[in-house]
Design an enzyme around this catalytic site. Structure first.
Site, PDB file in Angstrom:
ATOM      1  N   LYS A  69      -9.366  -8.216   1.248  1.00  0.00           N
ATOM      2  CA  LYS A  69      -8.824  -8.210  -0.179  1.00  0.00           C
ATOM      3  C   LYS A  69      -8.700  -9.319  -1.030  1.00  0.00           C
ATOM      4  O   LYS A  69      -8.713  -9.620  -2.168  1.00  0.00           O
ATOM      5  CB  LYS A  69      -7.383  -7.435  -0.313  1.00  0.00           C
ATOM      6  CG  LYS A  69      -7.398  -6.052  -0.158  1.00  0.00           C
ATOM      7  CD  LYS A  69      -6.052  -5.424  -0.865  1.00  0.00           C
ATOM      8  CE  LYS A  69      -5.931  -3.783  -1.074  1.00  0.00           C
ATOM      9  NZ  LYS A  69      -4.778  -3.470  -1.774  1.00  0.00           N
ATOM     10  N   ARG A  98       2.163   6.346  -6.856  1.00  0.00           N
ATOM     11  CA  ARG A  98       2.536   6.333  -8.663  1.00  0.00           C
ATOM     12  C   ARG A  98       1.681   7.768  -9.335  1.00  0.00           C
ATOM     13  O   ARG A  98       2.378   8.330 -10.080  1.00  0.00           O
ATOM     14  CB  ARG A  98       1.914   5.247  -9.173  1.00  0.00           C
ATOM     15  CG  ARG A  98       2.621   3.723  -8.741  1.00  0.00           C
ATOM     16  CD  ARG A  98       1.521   2.494  -8.894  1.00  0.00           C
ATOM     17  NE  ARG A  98       0.456   2.831  -8.174  1.00  0.00           N
ATOM     18  CZ  ARG A  98      -0.412   1.728  -7.841  1.00  0.00           C
ATOM     19  NH1 ARG A  98      -0.092   0.560  -8.298  1.00  0.00           N
ATOM     20  NH2 ARG A  98      -1.499   1.639  -7.233  1.00  0.00           N
ATOM     21  N   SER A 154      -0.450  -4.668  -8.494  1.00  0.00           N
ATOM     22  CA  SER A 154      -0.425  -6.180  -8.530  1.00  0.00           C
ATOM     23  C   SER A 154      -1.600  -6.651  -9.145  1.00  0.00           C
ATOM     24  O   SER A 154      -1.598  -7.536  -9.568  1.00  0.00           O
ATOM     25  CB  SER A 154      -0.549  -6.458  -6.899  1.00  0.00           C
ATOM     26  OG  SER A 154       0.517  -6.151  -6.378  1.00  0.00           O
ATOM     27  N   HIS A 165       7.136  -1.936  -6.355  1.00  0.00           N
ATOM     28  CA  HIS A 165       7.637  -2.005  -4.882  1.00  0.00           C
ATOM     29  C   HIS A 165       9.012  -2.158  -4.517  1.00  0.00           C
ATOM     30  O   HIS A 165       9.545  -1.401  -3.912  1.00  0.00           O
ATOM     31  CB  HIS A 165       6.894  -3.394  -4.484  1.00  0.00           C
ATOM     32  CG  HIS A 165       5.457  -3.444  -4.653  1.00  0.00           C
ATOM     33  ND1 HIS A 165       4.694  -4.506  -5.005  1.00  0.00           N
ATOM     34  CD2 HIS A 165       4.340  -2.581  -3.849  1.00  0.00           C
ATOM     35  CE1 HIS A 165       3.420  -4.325  -5.016  1.00  0.00           C
ATOM     36  NE2 HIS A 165       3.011  -3.311  -4.286  1.00  0.00           N
TER      37      HIS A 165
HETATM   38  O1  PNS Z   1      -0.666  -1.675  -0.751  1.00  0.00           O
HETATM   39  P1  PNS Z   1      -2.021  -2.246   0.162  1.00  0.00           P
HETATM   40  O2  PNS Z   1      -2.267  -3.528  -0.579  1.00  0.00           O
HETATM   41  O3  PNS Z   1      -3.060  -1.040  -0.293  1.00  0.00           O
HETATM   42  O4  PNS Z   1      -1.680  -2.115   1.525  1.00  0.00           O
HETATM   43  C1  PNS Z   1      -2.737  -1.937   2.537  1.00  0.00           C
HETATM   44  C2  PNS Z   1      -1.990  -2.046   4.030  1.00  0.00           C
HETATM   45  C3  PNS Z   1      -1.497  -3.334   4.184  1.00  0.00           C
HETATM   46  C4  PNS Z   1      -0.885  -1.019   4.079  1.00  0.00           C
HETATM   47  C5  PNS Z   1      -3.273  -1.601   4.947  1.00  0.00           C
HETATM   48  O5  PNS Z   1      -4.169  -2.339   4.683  1.00  0.00           O
HETATM   49  C6  PNS Z   1      -2.623  -1.977   6.456  1.00  0.00           C
HETATM   50  O6  PNS Z   1      -2.122  -0.978   6.983  1.00  0.00           O
HETATM   51  N1  PNS Z   1      -3.325  -2.883   6.823  1.00  0.00           N
HETATM   52  C7  PNS Z   1      -3.055  -2.972   8.336  1.00  0.00           C
HETATM   53  C8  PNS Z   1      -4.304  -2.958   9.437  1.00  0.00           C
HETATM   54  C9  PNS Z   1      -4.146  -1.216   9.542  1.00  0.00           C
HETATM   55  O7  PNS Z   1      -3.263  -0.954  10.503  1.00  0.00           O
HETATM   56  N2  PNS Z   1      -5.220  -0.651   9.439  1.00  0.00           N
HETATM   57  C10 PNS Z   1      -5.410   1.012   9.836  1.00  0.00           C
HETATM   58  C11 PNS Z   1      -4.519   1.816   8.716  1.00  0.00           C
HETATM   59  S1  PNS Z   1      -5.628   2.639   8.157  1.00  0.00           S
END
Ligand code: PNS
Length: 159
Positions: free
Chosen positions: A42, A91, A129, A18
């Site tokens: 999650k 990645r 993670s 990250h």
């Molecule tokens: O790295 P990660 O854990 O896959 O991140 C996921 C994240 C936080 C980017 C995603 O869950 C998110 O954007 N959540 C906020 C809610 C949202 O806007 N959802 C619509 C996007 S598809």
């Protein structure tokens, strides 16, 4: 005009992968707001406050980076900070499907915000993670894969 990007994630915990993505992103924009998502779906290991603290401590010396917690829509967080871009790291090809869906959905929600992908450094392509949590919980050494504030917190989990 100041170019701002949002770098969102669960960061459970933040890894050097990250960090690498953020540093690459800083070559493209003036400021990055790291959005630490509550993401209860999650069921994160670290609570939101601790995940945010680890991110803040990691970038304590970088004035162009701000870290905030959020629980709503990502595009709304982008509006709040006047960000024109969402930064994400890739990645391997296996990341693509999820990232493609998310970027397309965010574009549907707001056409004016571009998702920009950067590729993490090769050394970190295998770092996630999830693996960090698993290895640390079994007593493995992850200190070369996560920032120092995370090493401390992971030690704290075992004591
Ligand atoms: O790295 P990660 O854990 O896959 O991140 C996921 C994240 C936080 C980017 C995603 O869950 C998110 O954007 N959540 C906020 C809610 C949202 O806007 N959802 C619509 C996007 S598809």
């Amino acid at each position: 005009m100041t170019r701002i990007a949002i770098y969102p994630g669960t960061f459970d915990p933040i890894t050097l992968g990250h960090v690498d993505v953020v540093l690459r992103g800083l070559k493209l924009v003036d400021r990055i707001v790291i959005g630490v998502a509550e993401n209860t779906a999650k069921r994160p290991l670290f609570d939101l406050q601790t995940r945010l603290e680890m991110v803040k401590e990691t970038f304590a010396d970088e004035s162009r980076i701000k870290a905030v917690a959020f629980s709503g829509l990502l595009v709304e967080l982008a509006h709040e900070f006047g960000a024109g871009a969402i930064l994400r790291g890739l990645r391997a090809a296996s990341d693509f499907e999820y990232e493609f869906q998310m970027a397309t959905m965010n574009r549907r929600l707001d056409e004016s915000i571009e998702t920009v992908f950067v590729m993490a450094r090769e050394d970190y392509t295998f770092v996630s993670s999830r693996f960090i949590r698993e290895i640390a919980s079994m007593g493995g050494d992850v200190s070369s894969l996560v920032p120092r504030p995370v090493v401390q917190r992971l030690h704290g989990l075992r004591n």
